[in-house]
Design a protein around this motif. Structure first.
Motif, PDB file in Angstrom:
ATOM      1  N   LEU A 247      22.843  29.473  25.449  1.00  0.00           N
ATOM      2  CA  LEU A 247      21.925  28.659  26.601  1.00  0.00           C
ATOM      3  C   LEU A 247      22.799  27.303  26.696  1.00  0.00           C
ATOM      4  O   LEU A 247      23.351  26.776  25.854  1.00  0.00           O
ATOM      5  CB  LEU A 247      20.759  28.469  26.439  1.00  0.00           C
ATOM      6  N   SER A 248      22.515  26.653  28.160  1.00  0.00           N
ATOM      7  CA  SER A 248      22.982  25.204  28.061  1.00  0.00           C
ATOM      8  C   SER A 248      22.033  24.212  27.701  1.00  0.00           C
ATOM      9  O   SER A 248      20.957  24.468  27.679  1.00  0.00           O
ATOM     10  CB  SER A 248      23.726  25.306  29.400  1.00  0.00           C
ATOM     11  N   PHE A 249      22.645  23.086  28.012  1.00  0.00           N
ATOM     12  CA  PHE A 249      21.728  21.919  27.576  1.00  0.00           C
ATOM     13  C   PHE A 249      21.925  20.881  28.828  1.00  0.00           C
ATOM     14  O   PHE A 249      22.936  20.864  29.430  1.00  0.00           O
ATOM     15  CB  PHE A 249      22.058  21.027  26.404  1.00  0.00           C
ATOM     16  N   ALA A 250      20.747  20.046  29.159  1.00  0.00           N
ATOM     17  CA  ALA A 250      20.650  19.076  30.444  1.00  0.00           C
ATOM     18  C   ALA A 250      21.927  18.510  30.350  1.00  0.00           C
ATOM     19  O   ALA A 250      22.467  18.276  31.516  1.00  0.00           O
ATOM     20  CB  ALA A 250      19.442  18.383  30.167  1.00  0.00           C
ATOM     21  N   ASP A 251      22.417  17.917  29.078  1.00  0.00           N
ATOM     22  CA  ASP A 251      23.505  16.876  29.282  1.00  0.00           C
ATOM     23  C   ASP A 251      24.761  17.467  29.521  1.00  0.00           C
ATOM     24  O   ASP A 251      25.525  16.841  29.907  1.00  0.00           O
ATOM     25  CB  ASP A 251      23.647  16.165  27.785  1.00  0.00           C
ATOM     26  N   GLU A 252      24.808  18.897  29.648  1.00  0.00           N
ATOM     27  CA  GLU A 252      26.320  19.663  29.885  1.00  0.00           C
ATOM     28  C   GLU A 252      26.616  19.467  31.516  1.00  0.00           C
ATOM     29  O   GLU A 252      27.497  19.849  31.974  1.00  0.00           O
ATOM     30  CB  GLU A 252      26.235  20.871  29.505  1.00  0.00           C
ATOM     31  N   TYR A 253      25.489  18.771  32.366  1.00  0.00           N
ATOM     32  CA  TYR A 253      25.423  18.686  33.889  1.00  0.00           C
ATOM     33  C   TYR A 253      25.781  17.547  34.245  1.00  0.00           C
ATOM     34  O   TYR A 253      25.797  17.106  35.292  1.00  0.00           O
ATOM     35  CB  TYR A 253      24.291  19.436  34.388  1.00  0.00           C
ATOM     36  N   ARG A 254      25.953  16.759  33.150  1.00  0.00           N
ATOM     37  CA  ARG A 254      26.269  15.066  33.607  1.00  0.00           C
ATOM     38  C   ARG A 254      27.348  14.891  34.275  1.00  0.00           C
ATOM     39  O   ARG A 254      27.435  14.475  35.468  1.00  0.00           O
ATOM     40  CB  ARG A 254      26.074  14.153  32.400  1.00  0.00           C
ATOM     41  N   ALA A 255      28.780  15.652  33.659  1.00  0.00           N
ATOM     42  CA  ALA A 255      29.924  15.278  34.150  1.00  0.00           C
ATOM     43  C   ALA A 255      29.965  15.761  35.466  1.00  0.00           C
ATOM     44  O   ALA A 255      30.842  15.484  36.427  1.00  0.00           O
ATOM     45  CB  ALA A 255      30.982  15.758  33.120  1.00  0.00           C
ATOM     46  N   PRO A 256      29.510  17.280  35.765  1.00  0.00           N
ATOM     47  CA  PRO A 256      29.787  17.804  36.951  1.00  0.00           C
ATOM     48  C   PRO A 256      28.901  17.066  38.326  1.00  0.00           C
ATOM     49  O   PRO A 256      29.469  17.024  39.322  1.00  0.00           O
ATOM     50  CB  PRO A 256      29.096  19.241  36.873  1.00  0.00           C
ATOM     51  N   ALA A 257      27.977  16.559  37.790  1.00  0.00           N
ATOM     52  CA  ALA A 257      27.098  15.745  38.793  1.00  0.00           C
ATOM     53  C   ALA A 257      27.946  14.597  39.311  1.00  0.00           C
ATOM     54  O   ALA A 257      27.946  14.326  40.410  1.00  0.00           O
ATOM     55  CB  ALA A 257      25.651  15.408  38.191  1.00  0.00           C
ATOM     56  N   VAL A 258      28.317  13.878  38.193  1.00  0.00           N
ATOM     57  CA  VAL A 258      29.198  12.607  38.336  1.00  0.00           C
ATOM     58  C   VAL A 258      30.399  12.964  39.385  1.00  0.00           C
ATOM     59  O   VAL A 258      30.853  12.229  40.227  1.00  0.00           O
ATOM     60  CB  VAL A 258      29.491  11.682  37.178  1.00  0.00           C
ATOM     61  N   PHE A 259      30.957  14.083  38.928  1.00  0.00           N
ATOM     62  CA  PHE A 259      32.195  14.414  39.735  1.00  0.00           C
ATOM     63  C   PHE A 259      31.812  14.706  41.162  1.00  0.00           C
ATOM     64  O   PHE A 259      32.520  14.339  42.102  1.00  0.00           O
ATOM     65  CB  PHE A 259      32.833  15.834  39.217  1.00  0.00           C
ATOM     66  N   LEU A 260      30.896  15.491  41.392  1.00  0.00           N
ATOM     67  CA  LEU A 260      30.510  15.464  42.747  1.00  0.00           C
ATOM     68  C   LEU A 260      29.970  14.426  43.532  1.00  0.00           C
ATOM     69  O   LEU A 260      30.122  14.567  44.600  1.00  0.00           O
ATOM     70  CB  LEU A 260      29.271  16.798  42.927  1.00  0.00           C
ATOM     71  N   LEU A 261      29.382  13.501  42.854  1.00  0.00           N
ATOM     72  CA  LEU A 261      29.134  12.206  43.598  1.00  0.00           C
ATOM     73  C   LEU A 261      30.160  11.309  43.811  1.00  0.00           C
ATOM     74  O   LEU A 261      30.067  10.474  44.767  1.00  0.00           O
ATOM     75  CB  LEU A 261      27.918  11.353  42.673  1.00  0.00           C
ATOM     76  N   ALA A 262      31.108  11.304  42.892  1.00  0.00           N
ATOM     77  CA  ALA A 262      32.366  10.192  42.893  1.00  0.00           C
ATOM     78  C   ALA A 262      33.218  10.673  43.889  1.00  0.00           C
ATOM     79  O   ALA A 262      33.367  11.817  44.476  1.00  0.00           O
ATOM     80  CB  ALA A 262      32.831  10.045  41.644  1.00  0.00           C
ATOM     81  N   ASP A 263      34.127   9.623  44.116  1.00  0.00           N
ATOM     82  CA  ASP A 263      35.333   9.876  45.055  1.00  0.00           C
ATOM     83  C   ASP A 263      36.384  10.926  44.594  1.00  0.00           C
ATOM     84  O   ASP A 263      37.257  11.342  45.388  1.00  0.00           O
ATOM     85  CB  ASP A 263      35.924   8.685  45.305  1.00  0.00           C
ATOM     86  N   GLY A 264      36.281  11.277  43.362  1.00  0.00           N
ATOM     87  CA  GLY A 264      37.213  12.141  42.567  1.00  0.00           C
ATOM     88  C   GLY A 264      37.109  13.726  43.273  1.00  0.00           C
ATOM     89  O   GLY A 264      37.923  14.373  43.344  1.00  0.00           O
TER      90      GLY A 264
END
Length: 282
Positions: A247-264
């Motif tokens: 199973l995954s953990f909540a912290d594993e979605y931090r980077a995908p969320a920041v990627f989608l929010l940011a200009d990258g």
């Protein structure tokens, strides 16, 4: 049809370093479902990458220990975090919260909509009131938050990025789980993301608002924990359904969320980013 002469500005660019492409300096990000495991994890990364955070949740107050840690993190990085109680299905309450956001030090330029619920019941015996409530929270609530945010971004003439948290359940039937309400609501959330992306990225005379969905796999959170406690073999059976065998953990979605929010991710809109351990790739 949109006037294609109204070309939207490029986000990022060769003059920005790779690190800058993943920064959220000078902007505020609103997180619905912000007192839950996923919302708190995403809030942490936003604060660390320079953004201020506003969390919305049905709870009167956020959980004490993780919230104290986030406040300490904000002080460490020179960012700010605030909390508002709100039912995402209450249009009047959402409007009132957003009216209060006009006193932010940085304009609202990001949204992560992760408020959600679900039930596990045979479709034959599903209570229609519970089915409607799931759709109301997961779909209508997501729409109301996105709508209010888009109005605020347009009021300031600011570009922005929205991340609507869907689920792998929006793309496939979840083997071994009777969750017709949840699967239907998440499939609709993916469709909503595409529809809003179409409108808000191409309308002439308005700033660019990118809209993408993020589809997690099974996460070890408060929503899933009761089932794991009730059925001793549940975690292994669920883990065997994906290629990572866990199973995954909540912290594993931090980077995908920041990627989608940011200009990258500046040329990305109307997409669904699956982070599911390969569950939907079989």
């Amino acid at each position: 049809m949109a006037d294609r002469r109204d070309i939207k500005p490029r986000l990022g660019g060769p003059e920005m370093t790779t690190a800058q492409l993943f920064r959220l300096d000078g902007r505020t990000v609103l997180i619905s479902g912000g007192a839950g495991d996923l919302g708190l994890a995403v809030a942490e990364s936003v604060l660390e990458t320079g953004g201020d955070v506003v969390c919305l949740d049905l709870r009167e107050t956020p959980p004490a220990e993780p919230w104290a840690r986030l406040e300490s993190l904000a002080a460490q990085h020179g960012t700010q975090i605030a909390y508002h109680q709100a039912d995402v299905t209450d249009a009047d309450r959402i409007s009132a919260v957003f009216a209060g956001l006009r006193r932010l030090r940085y304009p609202l330029r990001g949204v992560v909509a992760c408020a959600g619920i679900g039930n596990s019941t045979s479709a034959v015996n599903f209570d229609v009131a519970k089915f409607r409530r799931t759709l109301d929270v997961n779909l209508t609530g997501t729409f109301l938050v996105a709508q209010a945010a888009a109005r605020e971004m347009r009021r300031h003439g600011q570009s922005g990025s929205m991340v609507l948290v869907a689920s792998m359940a929006g793309s496939v039937a979840m083997r071994g789980s009777d969750v017709a309400d949840y699967e239907s609501s998440k499939a609709a959330t993916i469709g909503l993301g595409r529809s809003l992306a179409k409108e808000w990225s191409s309308q002439a005379g308005f700033p660019l608002i990118r809209v993408n969905t993020l589809s997690p796999g099974y996460i070890k959170t408060g929503m899933l924990n009761p089932m794991l406690r009730a059925f001793p073999d549940a975690e292994k059976n669920i883990a065997d359904l994906n290629m990572m065998n866990r199973l995954s953990f909540a912290d594993e979605y931090r980077a995908p969320a920041v990627f989608l929010l940011a200009d990258g991710s500046g040329f990305m809109t109307g997409a669904d980013l699956k982070v599911d351990g390969g569950h939907t790739a079989w």
